[in-house]
Scaffold this active site. Structure first.
Site, PDB file in Angstrom:
ATOM      1  N   GLN A  31       0.803  -1.220   0.000  1.00  0.00           N
ATOM      2  CA  GLN A  31       0.000   0.000   0.000  1.00  0.00           C
ATOM      3  C   GLN A  31       0.841   1.278   0.000  1.00  0.00           C
ATOM      4  O   GLN A  31       0.351   2.339  -0.378  1.00  0.00           O
ATOM      5  CB  GLN A  31      -0.963  -0.011   1.203  1.00  0.00           C
ATOM      6  CG  GLN A  31      -1.999  -1.121   1.090  1.00  0.00           C
ATOM      7  CD  GLN A  31      -2.946  -1.157   2.278  1.00  0.00           C
ATOM      8  OE1 GLN A  31      -2.647  -1.782   3.281  1.00  0.00           O
ATOM      9  NE2 GLN A  31      -4.083  -0.488   2.172  1.00  0.00           N
ATOM     10  N   HIS A 132       1.085  -9.404   4.373  1.00  0.00           N
ATOM     11  CA  HIS A 132      -0.067  -8.501   4.242  1.00  0.00           C
ATOM     12  C   HIS A 132      -0.499  -8.524   2.770  1.00  0.00           C
ATOM     13  O   HIS A 132      -0.416  -7.511   2.069  1.00  0.00           O
ATOM     14  CB  HIS A 132       0.298  -7.091   4.722  1.00  0.00           C
ATOM     15  CG  HIS A 132      -0.876  -6.226   5.080  1.00  0.00           C
ATOM     16  ND1 HIS A 132      -0.969  -5.525   6.265  1.00  0.00           N
ATOM     17  CD2 HIS A 132      -2.017  -5.928   4.409  1.00  0.00           C
ATOM     18  CE1 HIS A 132      -2.104  -4.829   6.305  1.00  0.00           C
ATOM     19  NE2 HIS A 132      -2.761  -5.059   5.184  1.00  0.00           N
ATOM     20  N   ASN A 176      -1.817 -10.943   8.094  1.00  0.00           N
ATOM     21  CA  ASN A 176      -2.773  -9.854   8.235  1.00  0.00           C
ATOM     22  C   ASN A 176      -4.132 -10.322   7.716  1.00  0.00           C
ATOM     23  O   ASN A 176      -4.262 -10.690   6.540  1.00  0.00           O
ATOM     24  CB  ASN A 176      -2.332  -8.627   7.437  1.00  0.00           C
ATOM     25  CG  ASN A 176      -3.307  -7.479   7.632  1.00  0.00           C
ATOM     26  OD1 ASN A 176      -3.347  -6.873   8.694  1.00  0.00           O
ATOM     27  ND2 ASN A 176      -4.159  -7.209   6.640  1.00  0.00           N
ATOM     28  N   GLU A 177      -5.111 -10.339   8.592  1.00  0.00           N
ATOM     29  CA  GLU A 177      -6.505 -10.601   8.238  1.00  0.00           C
ATOM     30  C   GLU A 177      -6.702 -11.726   7.210  1.00  0.00           C
ATOM     31  O   GLU A 177      -7.099 -11.479   6.077  1.00  0.00           O
ATOM     32  CB  GLU A 177      -7.141  -9.320   7.683  1.00  0.00           C
ATOM     33  CG  GLU A 177      -7.131  -8.181   8.669  1.00  0.00           C
ATOM     34  CD  GLU A 177      -7.955  -6.983   8.188  1.00  0.00           C
ATOM     35  OE1 GLU A 177      -8.350  -6.952   7.010  1.00  0.00           O
ATOM     36  OE2 GLU A 177      -8.210  -6.094   9.009  1.00  0.00           O
ATOM     37  N   TYR A 305     -13.186  -1.908  12.438  1.00  0.00           N
ATOM     38  CA  TYR A 305     -13.587  -0.643  11.826  1.00  0.00           C
ATOM     39  C   TYR A 305     -15.066  -0.353  12.055  1.00  0.00           C
ATOM     40  O   TYR A 305     -15.475   0.775  12.186  1.00  0.00           O
ATOM     41  CB  TYR A 305     -13.320  -0.695  10.313  1.00  0.00           C
ATOM     42  CG  TYR A 305     -11.843  -0.715   9.986  1.00  0.00           C
ATOM     43  CD1 TYR A 305     -11.171   0.460   9.718  1.00  0.00           C
ATOM     44  CD2 TYR A 305     -11.118  -1.907   9.972  1.00  0.00           C
ATOM     45  CE1 TYR A 305      -9.816   0.473   9.430  1.00  0.00           C
ATOM     46  CE2 TYR A 305      -9.760  -1.912   9.692  1.00  0.00           C
ATOM     47  CZ  TYR A 305      -9.113  -0.716   9.413  1.00  0.00           C
ATOM     48  OH  TYR A 305      -7.771  -0.708   9.149  1.00  0.00           O
ATOM     49  N   GLU A 365      -5.249  -2.454  14.127  1.00  0.00           N
ATOM     50  CA  GLU A 365      -5.765  -1.500  13.134  1.00  0.00           C
ATOM     51  C   GLU A 365      -7.110  -0.971  13.594  1.00  0.00           C
ATOM     52  O   GLU A 365      -7.965  -1.736  14.066  1.00  0.00           O
ATOM     53  CB  GLU A 365      -5.976  -2.144  11.760  1.00  0.00           C
ATOM     54  CG  GLU A 365      -4.724  -2.384  10.979  1.00  0.00           C
ATOM     55  CD  GLU A 365      -5.004  -2.941   9.576  1.00  0.00           C
ATOM     56  OE1 GLU A 365      -6.114  -2.731   9.028  1.00  0.00           O
ATOM     57  OE2 GLU A 365      -4.096  -3.600   9.037  1.00  0.00           O
ATOM     58  N   TRP A 411      -4.860   2.718  11.944  1.00  0.00           N
ATOM     59  CA  TRP A 411      -4.737   2.543  10.496  1.00  0.00           C
ATOM     60  C   TRP A 411      -5.120   3.870   9.883  1.00  0.00           C
ATOM     61  O   TRP A 411      -6.289   4.229   9.963  1.00  0.00           O
ATOM     62  CB  TRP A 411      -5.636   1.418   9.946  1.00  0.00           C
ATOM     63  CG  TRP A 411      -5.391   1.301   8.469  1.00  0.00           C
ATOM     64  CD1 TRP A 411      -6.071   1.903   7.446  1.00  0.00           C
ATOM     65  CD2 TRP A 411      -4.324   0.564   7.853  1.00  0.00           C
ATOM     66  NE1 TRP A 411      -5.481   1.621   6.251  1.00  0.00           N
ATOM     67  CE2 TRP A 411      -4.410   0.803   6.472  1.00  0.00           C
ATOM     68  CE3 TRP A 411      -3.277  -0.235   8.330  1.00  0.00           C
ATOM     69  CZ2 TRP A 411      -3.509   0.243   5.555  1.00  0.00           C
ATOM     70  CZ3 TRP A 411      -2.395  -0.790   7.419  1.00  0.00           C
ATOM     71  CH2 TRP A 411      -2.518  -0.553   6.051  1.00  0.00           C
ATOM     72  N   GLU A 418      -5.634   1.975  -1.309  1.00  0.00           N
ATOM     73  CA  GLU A 418      -6.654   1.233  -0.560  1.00  0.00           C
ATOM     74  C   GLU A 418      -7.228   0.087  -1.417  1.00  0.00           C
ATOM     75  O   GLU A 418      -8.401   0.059  -1.754  1.00  0.00           O
ATOM     76  CB  GLU A 418      -7.734   2.206  -0.060  1.00  0.00           C
ATOM     77  CG  GLU A 418      -8.904   1.603   0.705  1.00  0.00           C
ATOM     78  CD  GLU A 418      -8.526   0.677   1.864  1.00  0.00           C
ATOM     79  OE1 GLU A 418      -7.509   0.907   2.520  1.00  0.00           O
ATOM     80  OE2 GLU A 418      -9.276  -0.293   2.079  1.00  0.00           O
ATOM     81  N   TRP A 419      -6.365  -0.829  -1.842  1.00  0.00           N
ATOM     82  CA  TRP A 419      -6.762  -2.053  -2.540  1.00  0.00           C
ATOM     83  C   TRP A 419      -7.740  -1.780  -3.682  1.00  0.00           C
ATOM     84  O   TRP A 419      -7.490  -0.881  -4.485  1.00  0.00           O
ATOM     85  CB  TRP A 419      -7.296  -3.080  -1.520  1.00  0.00           C
ATOM     86  CG  TRP A 419      -6.345  -3.270  -0.359  1.00  0.00           C
ATOM     87  CD1 TRP A 419      -6.546  -2.886   0.938  1.00  0.00           C
ATOM     88  CD2 TRP A 419      -5.011  -3.842  -0.377  1.00  0.00           C
ATOM     89  NE1 TRP A 419      -5.453  -3.195   1.713  1.00  0.00           N
ATOM     90  CE2 TRP A 419      -4.496  -3.780   0.946  1.00  0.00           C
ATOM     91  CE3 TRP A 419      -4.217  -4.406  -1.369  1.00  0.00           C
ATOM     92  CZ2 TRP A 419      -3.237  -4.269   1.271  1.00  0.00           C
ATOM     93  CZ3 TRP A 419      -2.958  -4.888  -1.033  1.00  0.00           C
ATOM     94  CH2 TRP A 419      -2.487  -4.820   0.264  1.00  0.00           C
TER      95      TRP A 419
HETATM   96  C1  BGC Z   1      -6.402  -3.956   5.980  1.00  0.00           C
HETATM   97  C2  BGC Z   1      -5.736  -2.728   5.418  1.00  0.00           C
HETATM   98  C3  BGC Z   1      -6.783  -1.832   4.805  1.00  0.00           C
HETATM   99  C4  BGC Z   1      -7.723  -1.384   5.896  1.00  0.00           C
HETATM  100  C5  BGC Z   1      -8.837  -0.447   5.454  1.00  0.00           C
HETATM  101  C6  BGC Z   1      -7.699  -3.706   6.660  1.00  0.00           C
HETATM  102  O1  BGC Z   1      -8.622  -4.612   6.191  1.00  0.00           O
HETATM  103  O2  BGC Z   1      -5.504  -4.682   6.770  1.00  0.00           O
HETATM  104  O3  BGC Z   1      -4.767  -3.117   4.498  1.00  0.00           O
HETATM  105  O4  BGC Z   1      -6.251  -0.752   4.117  1.00  0.00           O
HETATM  106  O5  BGC Z   1      -8.330  -2.503   6.487  1.00  0.00           O
HETATM  107  O6  BGC Z   1      -9.664  -1.060   4.524  1.00  0.00           O
END
Ligand code: BGC
Length: 455
Positions: A31, A132, A176-177, A305, A365, A411, A418-419
């Site tokens: 990223q 990641h 990571n996740e 989140y 995060e 985060w 952002e993917w």
């Molecule tokens: C990920 C990050 C991503 C963030 C916000 C997480 O799922 O680890 O790479 O940018 O959330 O979407």
């Protein structure tokens, strides 16, 4: 007390959490780094995926991104200036092992040595994530996470990292996740490598679970005094109402999003009872696997989140559930259309705290994307600052109640790729102008610095 009032009172600072609480920010290699083909580096699945038309918002890619590869000194110095003592970043597998296995890239190793040494020189503690999401394309060509051979590829990669960086890096996170990279990448096909369906998803899940534990064992063996964790995405799941079928639907989503990867690592196997379709995963399992999925992590990193509201649906295959999206529920949302729901982070700490065998919990995060604008050299991102204050109050509540909670990482340090959403959502404490690479610390960043060092 709402965020505004809190800010006024200025009483809510990191001091409340005690001096042993860990504070930091998180980023990920793909990223931020850019330098996608510099020196020996070969493509990762994200380089390949972003080169396809129409899969990423406005066909954005991360060939350059924040160019952290070249700007790392400036960025780490900013971190220091902002009073942030811990930096969580990931290693790019294909920068270290361009073909995924075999030849080690000296330039790749040298690059991460520079970062680690520069952090330490500036009294910033590195927290390293091994994976990641940026699998070397050469390994994806052999099936990637669906191929059981990934267990030995990952063993080799982890060993190389431990041997080269383990003398100075003590805090490690294995994955990571995993739910996101297997779900989005191997079931829905919206993330790299863009594969779909149960026959890709289930083996990917199982191999990730094996690597999660194996990675832990390797770091334990090779790194003296290592502090080892792994990270999980998680959301508080609520049924749309109390009807039995909706409550059951919520349980299934909870099992998939919150339990799937942690339970096998604790020796509880996969949550078959709640989600019977998972039994199909046994096709990919060897008798010794249940044992090999276990690892006694020093800590669990949870990444939260939002929450999800769900209802039963006959029309959705396998799980029979539908997510009721936040914009349809008339609630506050971020630019990702995720509900702003601070209690979610408290609920998740409580949930993970309840597992016997979870030793420590860190929020690795938490953050939000909002529409930011630079006006007269400032980004007045009040919404993001309030988001942090409100979520942190919930973290504080957990701490006060005696739940295991030992640290919090934002985060993210700076706006980045952002993917699938490209550069549209900005999550950073620092604004990045991707044309000029200019960094501007946002008001939320200034607030965080003060929160960390109030005097
Ligand atoms: C990920 C990050 C991503 C963030 C916000 C997480 O799922 O680890 O790479 O940018 O959330 O979407």
């Amino acid at each position: 007390m709402d965020a505004e009032e809190n800010l006024k009172s200025r009483k809510f600072t990191s001091k409340k959490f005690g001096k042993n609480f860990t504070w930091g920010v998180s980023v990920a290699a793909y990223q931020i780094e850019g330098a996608h083909d510099l020196h020996d580096k070969k493509p990762s699945i994200w380089d390949t995926f972003t080169s396809k038309k129409g899969v990423i918002h406005q066909d954005h890619h991360a060939k350059k991104s924040c160019d952290f590869y070249h700007n790392y000194e400036e960025d780490i110095l900013l971190l220091k200036k902002m009073n942030i003592p811990n930096f969580r970043f990931s290693l790019s597998w294909s920068r270290i092992l361009p073909d995924g296995i075999g030849q080690i890239s000296e330039s790749g190793i040298a690059y991460y040595n520079r970062i680690i040494d520069f952090c330490l020189k500036n009294e910033i503690t590195p927290w390293v994530t091994l994976y990641h999401w940026d699998l070397p394309q050469a390994l994806e060509d052999k099936g990637g996470w669906t191929n059981r051979a990934i267990v030995s590829w990952f063993e080799y990669y982890t060993t190389v990292c431990a041997e080269h960086f383990g003398d100075r890096v003590k805090n490690w996170m294995i994955l990571n996740e995993p739910m996101v990279f297997t779900g989005a990448g191997y079931f829905l096909g919206v993330h790299a490598p863009g594969k779909k369906g149960l026959s890709n998803f289930l083996p990917a899940v199982h191999h990730a679970t094996l690597c999660q534990a194996l990675g832990g064992r390797i770091i334990r063996k090779l790194v003296t005094n290592a502090f080892i964790g792994t990270t999980f995405s998680c959301s508080y799941i609520t049924p749309i109402n109390k009807k039995y079928k909706n409550v059951q639907a919520a349980k299934r989503v909870d099992a998939m999003l919150n339990r799937l990867f942690i339970e096998p690592s604790l020796g509880m196997d996969y949550p078959y009872k709640t989600v019977p379709i998972l039994k199909k995963i046994q096709k990919y399992m060897l008798p010794s696997d249940v044992e090999n999925m276990i690892f006694d992590f020093d800590f669990i990193g949870i990444q939260n989140y939002t929450r999800e509201v769900v209802k039963h649906s006959y029309f959705v295959p396998y799980l029979g559930v539908k997510i009721v999206e936040a914009p349809k529920r008339n609630v506050d949302t971020t630019l990702m259309n995720w509900e702003v729901y601070p209690k979610s982070i408290y609920k998740m700490i409580k949930k993970f705290n309840a597992y016997e065998g979870v030793n420590k919990i860190f929020i690795t995060e938490n953050g939000a994307a909002f529409k930011d604008a630079v006006i007269d050299g400032k980004v007045n991102d009040v919404e993001r600052r309030n988001f942090f204050i409100n979520y942190l109050q919930q973290v504080y509540k957990a701490k006060k109640k005696g739940l295991k909670i030992d640290g919090y990482f934002v985060w993210t340090l700076m706006d980045n790729f952002e993917w699938a959403e490209g550069y549209h959502p900005r999550f950073g404490l620092i604004h990045v102008d991707f044309k000029t690479q200019k960094r501007t610390v946002k008001e939320s960043g200034k607030w965080f610095s003060k929160f960390l060092k109030p005097d």
